[in-house]
Motif scaffolding. Sequence first.
Motif, PDB file in Angstrom:
ATOM      1  N   ASP A  86      -6.363  36.434  63.901  1.00  0.00           N
ATOM      2  CA  ASP A  86      -7.384  34.851  63.801  1.00  0.00           C
ATOM      3  C   ASP A  86      -6.042  34.722  62.236  1.00  0.00           C
ATOM      4  O   ASP A  86      -5.963  34.622  61.068  1.00  0.00           O
ATOM      5  N   ASN A 118      -7.015  33.628  67.509  1.00  0.00           N
ATOM      6  CA  ASN A 118      -7.006  32.005  67.406  1.00  0.00           C
ATOM      7  C   ASN A 118      -6.586  31.329  66.239  1.00  0.00           C
ATOM      8  O   ASN A 118      -5.579  31.424  65.280  1.00  0.00           O
ATOM      9  N   ILE A 120      -6.686  28.682  63.470  1.00  0.00           N
ATOM     10  CA  ILE A 120      -7.580  27.168  62.796  1.00  0.00           C
ATOM     11  C   ILE A 120      -6.873  26.987  61.968  1.00  0.00           C
ATOM     12  O   ILE A 120      -6.009  27.190  61.022  1.00  0.00           O
ATOM     13  N   THR A 155      -7.447  25.965  67.828  1.00  0.00           N
ATOM     14  CA  THR A 155      -8.690  26.275  68.367  1.00  0.00           C
ATOM     15  C   THR A 155      -9.614  25.832  67.289  1.00  0.00           C
ATOM     16  O   THR A 155     -10.788  25.787  68.135  1.00  0.00           O
ATOM     17  N   HIS A 156      -9.254  25.723  66.239  1.00  0.00           N
ATOM     18  CA  HIS A 156     -10.819  24.895  65.311  1.00  0.00           C
ATOM     19  C   HIS A 156      -9.513  24.299  64.557  1.00  0.00           C
ATOM     20  O   HIS A 156      -8.481  24.819  64.136  1.00  0.00           O
ATOM     21  N   ILE A 158     -10.682  22.970  59.869  1.00  0.00           N
ATOM     22  CA  ILE A 158     -11.752  22.897  59.099  1.00  0.00           C
ATOM     23  C   ILE A 158     -10.380  21.465  58.244  1.00  0.00           C
ATOM     24  O   ILE A 158      -9.954  21.599  57.746  1.00  0.00           O
ATOM     25  N   GLN A 168     -14.426  13.237  64.937  1.00  0.00           N
ATOM     26  CA  GLN A 168     -14.922  14.775  65.728  1.00  0.00           C
ATOM     27  C   GLN A 168     -14.406  14.677  67.039  1.00  0.00           C
ATOM     28  O   GLN A 168     -14.800  15.547  67.420  1.00  0.00           O
ATOM     29  N   PHE A 173     -12.018  20.646  70.776  1.00  0.00           N
ATOM     30  CA  PHE A 173     -12.417  22.026  69.827  1.00  0.00           C
ATOM     31  C   PHE A 173     -13.277  21.691  68.661  1.00  0.00           C
ATOM     32  O   PHE A 173     -13.411  21.080  68.009  1.00  0.00           O
ATOM     33  N   PRO A 174     -13.426  22.934  68.484  1.00  0.00           N
ATOM     34  CA  PRO A 174     -14.940  22.782  67.057  1.00  0.00           C
ATOM     35  C   PRO A 174     -13.843  21.645  65.470  1.00  0.00           C
ATOM     36  O   PRO A 174     -12.704  22.483  65.870  1.00  0.00           O
ATOM     37  N   VAL A 175     -15.036  21.184  65.470  1.00  0.00           N
ATOM     38  CA  VAL A 175     -14.456  20.334  63.677  1.00  0.00           C
ATOM     39  C   VAL A 175     -15.250  20.703  62.533  1.00  0.00           C
ATOM     40  O   VAL A 175     -16.592  20.344  62.755  1.00  0.00           O
ATOM     41  N   ASP A 176     -15.192  21.374  61.190  1.00  0.00           N
ATOM     42  CA  ASP A 176     -16.080  21.100  60.472  1.00  0.00           C
ATOM     43  C   ASP A 176     -15.732  20.145  59.126  1.00  0.00           C
ATOM     44  O   ASP A 176     -14.387  20.472  58.729  1.00  0.00           O
ATOM     45  N   ILE A 395     -15.789  31.516  59.493  1.00  0.00           N
ATOM     46  CA  ILE A 395     -15.343  31.601  60.373  1.00  0.00           C
ATOM     47  C   ILE A 395     -14.721  32.957  61.296  1.00  0.00           C
ATOM     48  O   ILE A 395     -15.192  32.592  62.147  1.00  0.00           O
TER      49      ILE A 395
END
Length: 412
Positions: A86, A118, A120, A155-156, A158, A168, A173-176, A395
Motif C-alpha cells: 500500500d 494500492n 492512496i 485508488t483512494h 485522503i 466527492q 473511488f473512495p474519498v475520505d 486505511i
Amino acid sequence: MPIRRLGARTSLVYHSQTAKLSYGYSKMNVSKSGYRVFSANSTPACIELARRITERLGVELGKSVVYQESNGETRVDVKESVRGQDIFIIQTIPRDVNTAIMELLVMAYALKTSCAKNIIGVIPYFPYSKQCKMRKRGSIVCKLLASMLAKAGLTHIITMDLHQKEIQGFFSFPVDNLRASPFLIQYIQEEIPDYRNAIIVAKSPSAAKRAQSYAERLRLGLAVIHGEAQCSESDMADGRNSPPAGRTTSGHTGLRLELPYRYFIHLSSYHQNSSRQHLLFPGIELPIMMAKEKPPITVVGDVGGRIAIIVDDIIDDVEDFVAAAEILKERGAYKIYIMATHGLLSAESPRRIEESAIDEVVVTNTVPHEVQKLQCPKIKTVDVSMILAEAIRRIHNGESMAYLFRNIALDD
C-alpha cells in the motif's frame, strides 16, 4: 491421498492443480503487505508535512526523486521496491499548482507500473476545488482532475475540508474528506483569552452553516454578515443576452402554443431599416427577469464589545475578510480572529492582513506558508499531521474511519 514411492524416499503428491491466474502463472502466497509513504514534492517547505506524518507513524519516508528537467518536464524516480504494498503519496500544493498536479500524476503512474497494490493520495488541500460548478461558458475543472487522478492509478484519496462536499461524487473511488474543525476549536479554547465572550461570524450567508457548527460546539452566539458593496459577477457580460447589445434587433413578443405537441414559428417580413431577417414569436409574453440586487452590508447579530471569530474553509484573497473586519470594528467588536483550514494567502495577502484591523489569522499546515508567516507575524499555524497519520494507519489496517468524524456535524 495417493502415495508415490521413489526409491527409499516417500513423497506425497497432490493431484489437485494449483490455482492459475488468467495469464498462466501460479498464484503466489503473499502475506499481508506492508506500506510505504512517499512525498510527491521535493521542496523543503512541501516535504515538511510528509516528515511530520512519517514521524507519527514511526516509518521512514520512501526514497524517491522528483525534479524538473531543463525543458520543464516532470520526472519521477522511485528508488525502492513497492511491489504488493500500500503506497501513500503525500502531496501538498505550493504556489505552482499545475506543476504539483503533474508531480502527483507522474508519481502515481510510476507506482502503478511498479506493481503497487494500492495507491492512496494524501492531498490535504485539493486543488481546483473552487471550480466545481459550471459558470458561464467555463468547465468543471475539478471533475476533470478527478478523472485524471483515477486514470493515473490512484485508488483512494485522503483530503481535508473540500470546498464543496459534493466534489466527492466526481471520483470513481473512495474519498475520505477529513475535518480540521476539531483542531481549530481546540486552538480557540486554549489560545484565545476569554473566548466565552466571543461570537462566531459568517462573512456571507453561504458560510452560515459552517459558522453555526462552530458556534454550537463552542456554545457561542452566531452573527452573519449580509450584503455586498457591489456584485462584480452580475456586472460581467456572460453572453446570455443574445443577440449582443451592440446590434439593433426587434424584441420578442412571446411564445404561442398552437397544438399540444408542436410549436409554430411565424416568420415576419423584412424591416425597412434592417438587412437581417428576424423571427417573431407572437403570443404570450415571457415574464421579465428581474436583476439581482444585494442590500448594503449589514451584520445580523450583536457583536458589540465581543471577540469576533470569522470561520471559513479557504483564505486566499483577503479583501473580503479585511472588509468584514472593518464592518465588525465599526459594530463594536474589540478583537477579530480568522479561522480557516487552507491558508493559500496569495499575492499581497500578508501585507494586507498586517495593515488591516484583523488581530490574528489561524490556518492549518495543509498548504505550506512559511514565507507568508515571515511577512506577517499575525499568521499562526495549527498542525493537522496527527489526523492525517491516523487516517493512513486506519486505511492500511482496514479499520473504520468513523472515529475521525465523531461529534462533527454534517454541515461542518
